[in-house]
Write a protein that holds these residues in place. Structure first.
Motif, PDB file in Angstrom:
ATOM      1  N   THR A 119      58.386  56.128   9.777  1.00  0.00           N
ATOM      2  CA  THR A 119      58.581  54.812  10.373  1.00  0.00           C
ATOM      3  C   THR A 119      58.101  54.856  11.828  1.00  0.00           C
ATOM      4  N   LEU A 120      58.033  53.701  12.460  1.00  0.00           N
ATOM      5  CA  LEU A 120      57.632  53.658  13.866  1.00  0.00           C
ATOM      6  C   LEU A 120      58.607  54.449  14.727  1.00  0.00           C
ATOM      7  N   ALA A 121      59.903  54.292  14.434  1.00  0.00           N
ATOM      8  CA  ALA A 121      60.929  54.991  15.216  1.00  0.00           C
ATOM      9  C   ALA A 121      60.824  56.512  15.046  1.00  0.00           C
ATOM     10  N   SER A 122      60.599  56.960  13.805  1.00  0.00           N
ATOM     11  CA  SER A 122      60.517  58.404  13.572  1.00  0.00           C
ATOM     12  C   SER A 122      59.249  58.991  14.194  1.00  0.00           C
ATOM     13  N   THR A 123      58.148  58.226  14.160  1.00  0.00           N
ATOM     14  CA  THR A 123      56.906  58.682  14.798  1.00  0.00           C
ATOM     15  C   THR A 123      57.121  58.882  16.293  1.00  0.00           C
ATOM     16  N   ILE A 124      57.757  57.880  16.918  1.00  0.00           N
ATOM     17  CA  ILE A 124      58.029  57.973  18.358  1.00  0.00           C
ATOM     18  C   ILE A 124      58.943  59.158  18.651  1.00  0.00           C
ATOM     19  N   PHE A 125      59.982  59.347  17.843  1.00  0.00           N
ATOM     20  CA  PHE A 125      60.940  60.437  18.089  1.00  0.00           C
ATOM     21  C   PHE A 125      60.269  61.802  18.009  1.00  0.00           C
ATOM     22  N   TRP A 126      59.510  62.056  16.927  1.00  0.00           N
ATOM     23  CA  TRP A 126      58.916  63.379  16.740  1.00  0.00           C
ATOM     24  C   TRP A 126      57.818  63.656  17.761  1.00  0.00           C
ATOM     25  N   GLN A 127      57.041  62.624  18.117  1.00  0.00           N
ATOM     26  CA  GLN A 127      56.023  62.818  19.151  1.00  0.00           C
ATOM     27  C   GLN A 127      56.672  63.082  20.509  1.00  0.00           C
ATOM     28  N   TRP A 128      57.757  62.371  20.799  1.00  0.00           N
ATOM     29  CA  TRP A 128      58.474  62.610  22.061  1.00  0.00           C
ATOM     30  C   TRP A 128      59.028  64.042  22.100  1.00  0.00           C
ATOM     31  N   LEU A 129      59.651  64.452  21.004  1.00  0.00           N
ATOM     32  CA  LEU A 129      60.236  65.791  20.964  1.00  0.00           C
ATOM     33  C   LEU A 129      59.154  66.863  21.077  1.00  0.00           C
ATOM     34  N   ASN A 130      58.030  66.656  20.371  1.00  0.00           N
ATOM     35  CA  ASN A 130      56.943  67.631  20.399  1.00  0.00           C
ATOM     36  C   ASN A 130      56.350  67.763  21.801  1.00  0.00           C
ATOM     37  N   GLN A 131      56.059  66.647  22.457  1.00  0.00           N
ATOM     38  CA  GLN A 131      55.454  66.711  23.779  1.00  0.00           C
ATOM     39  C   GLN A 131      56.451  67.149  24.850  1.00  0.00           C
ATOM     40  N   SER A 132      57.731  66.899  24.648  1.00  0.00           N
ATOM     41  CA  SER A 132      58.750  67.431  25.558  1.00  0.00           C
ATOM     42  C   SER A 132      58.760  68.955  25.488  1.00  0.00           C
ATOM     43  N   HIS A 133      58.700  69.470  24.247  1.00  0.00           N
ATOM     44  CA  HIS A 133      58.648  70.925  24.060  1.00  0.00           C
ATOM     45  C   HIS A 133      57.369  71.493  24.667  1.00  0.00           C
ATOM     46  N   ASN A 134      56.224  70.827  24.390  1.00  0.00           N
ATOM     47  CA  ASN A 134      54.954  71.305  24.933  1.00  0.00           C
ATOM     48  C   ASN A 134      54.935  71.272  26.451  1.00  0.00           C
ATOM     49  N   ALA A 135      55.523  70.227  27.043  1.00  0.00           N
ATOM     50  CA  ALA A 135      55.554  70.112  28.503  1.00  0.00           C
ATOM     51  C   ALA A 135      56.292  71.296  29.116  1.00  0.00           C
ATOM     52  N   CYS A 136      57.416  71.656  28.524  1.00  0.00           N
ATOM     53  CA  CYS A 136      58.192  72.796  29.042  1.00  0.00           C
ATOM     54  C   CYS A 136      57.432  74.104  28.846  1.00  0.00           C
ATOM     55  N   VAL A 137      56.745  74.261  27.706  1.00  0.00           N
ATOM     56  CA  VAL A 137      55.946  75.463  27.448  1.00  0.00           C
ATOM     57  C   VAL A 137      54.793  75.555  28.453  1.00  0.00           C
ATOM     58  N   ASN A 138      54.085  74.439  28.668  1.00  0.00           N
ATOM     59  CA  ASN A 138      52.969  74.439  29.612  1.00  0.00           C
ATOM     60  C   ASN A 138      53.435  74.761  31.030  1.00  0.00           C
ATOM     61  N   TYR A 139      54.589  74.218  31.408  1.00  0.00           N
ATOM     62  CA  TYR A 139      55.112  74.470  32.757  1.00  0.00           C
ATOM     63  C   TYR A 139      55.559  75.920  32.903  1.00  0.00           C
ATOM     64  N   ALA A 140      56.215  76.441  31.867  1.00  0.00           N
ATOM     65  CA  ALA A 140      56.734  77.812  31.936  1.00  0.00           C
ATOM     66  C   ALA A 140      55.619  78.850  31.917  1.00  0.00           C
ATOM     67  N   ASN A 141      54.439  78.507  31.362  1.00  0.00           N
ATOM     68  CA  ASN A 141      53.340  79.467  31.223  1.00  0.00           C
ATOM     69  C   ASN A 141      52.151  79.126  32.111  1.00  0.00           C
ATOM     70  N   ARG A 142      52.409  78.348  33.173  1.00  0.00           N
ATOM     71  CA  ARG A 142      51.348  77.990  34.112  1.00  0.00           C
ATOM     72  C   ARG A 142      51.042  79.158  35.039  1.00  0.00           C
ATOM     73  N   ASN A 143      50.003  79.002  35.871  1.00  0.00           N
ATOM     74  CA  ASN A 143      49.777  79.924  36.975  1.00  0.00           C
ATOM     75  C   ASN A 143      50.747  79.521  38.082  1.00  0.00           C
ATOM     76  N   ALA A 144      51.723  80.361  38.371  1.00  0.00           N
ATOM     77  CA  ALA A 144      52.816  79.993  39.282  1.00  0.00           C
ATOM     78  C   ALA A 144      52.668  80.616  40.664  1.00  0.00           C
ATOM     79  N   THR A 145      51.418  80.874  41.094  1.00  0.00           N
ATOM     80  CA  THR A 145      51.227  81.468  42.420  1.00  0.00           C
ATOM     81  C   THR A 145      51.529  80.479  43.534  1.00  0.00           C
ATOM     82  N   LYS A 146      51.510  79.177  43.205  1.00  0.00           N
ATOM     83  CA  LYS A 146      51.846  78.148  44.198  1.00  0.00           C
ATOM     84  C   LYS A 146      53.129  77.441  43.766  1.00  0.00           C
TER      85      LYS A 146
END
Length: 236
Positions: A25-52
């Motif tokens: 459904t539209l609601a489930s699509t929004i929920f799973w995409q939100w959850l997936n990109q929230s997880h990806n955002a944290c992964v990308n931030y945690a594995n960035r180049n953190a010299t700055k």
């Protein structure tokens, strides 16, 4: 740890299963995409180049941009498919199963760029062959983000393309037709196997410590070392 690469598969597989559930459904699509990109955002931030240092405000801005872009792309593609009247219901369902891939792949690029935009503004450290700091390069930062973005395009290919193909074949077997309750466990195992294949494949495309010729970098960095090449940590 949940946001390290070693935790990507166990914490990410339930989300992938959710993304590939049929009859979204539209609601489930929004929920799973939100959850997936929230997880990806944290992964990308945690594995960035953190010299700055990166302030919390930058993380919040990047997170909101990444999630909004992901949900917009996924919902837009789903609406287009649902309005395509020339497709039969069976064909429309099959196409909907593949919608998560272009949505996730394009959103992953936005996610990487937005979550690590500070590297483009500040530059990242480059080192000579002896490990000595040569300088901070915005050009190296662009290379780092491009390489990471490419891995995020390759990563969902086996995860979001193979399971729909495999499940469309398995659903026709007598076992699953007689026992529909097995559909979700079987799909979860298929997604787990695809994820286990895709992650090391995508991560191995580029070394974490990437090499670049000094002639391609800023003139002040090229003048600061006699080394023909320098290395930088592109993140994961």
């Amino acid at each position: 740890m949940p946001f390290r690469m070693s935790g990507y598969i166990p914490f990410g597989t339930p989300i992938v299963v959710g993304l590939l559930l049929p009859n979204q459904t539209l609601a489930s699509t929004i929920f799973w995409q939100w959850l997936n990109q929230s997880h990806n955002a944290c992964v990308n931030y945690a594995n960035r180049n953190a010299t700055k240092p990166s302030p919390a405000s930058k993380f919040i801005q990047g997170y909101l941009g990444a999630v909004i872009s992901a949900v917009s792309i996924a919902v837009g593609l789903n609406v287009l498919v649902q309005k395509a009247n020339k497709f039969t219901p069976a064909t429309r369902l099959l196409i909907q199963r593949f919608v998560p891939f272009p949505a996730v792949a394009s959103a992953n690029i936005c996610n990487v760029v937005l979550m690590r935009y500070g590297e483009l503004e500040e530059g990242i450290d480059v080192l000579d062959s002896d490990g000595n700091l040569v300088g901070s390069s915005k050009i190296a930062a662009r290379h780092a983000l491009l390489e990471t973005a490419l891995t995020r395009v390759v990563l969902p290919m086996p995860i979001l393309v193979l399971p729909p193909i495999i499940m469309s074949m398995l659903e026709k077997t007598a076992l699953l037709q007689a026992r529909p309750r097995l559909l979700l466990p079987v799909q979860s195992l298929v997604c787990l196997a695809a994820f286990g294949l895709a992650l090391p494949l995508a991560i191995s495309l580029f070394p974490q410590m990437s090499e670049i010729e000094t002639s391609q970098l800023e003139p002040e960095i090229a003048r600061a070392t006699s080394s023909r090449t320098v290395v930088y940590n592109k993140g994961l």
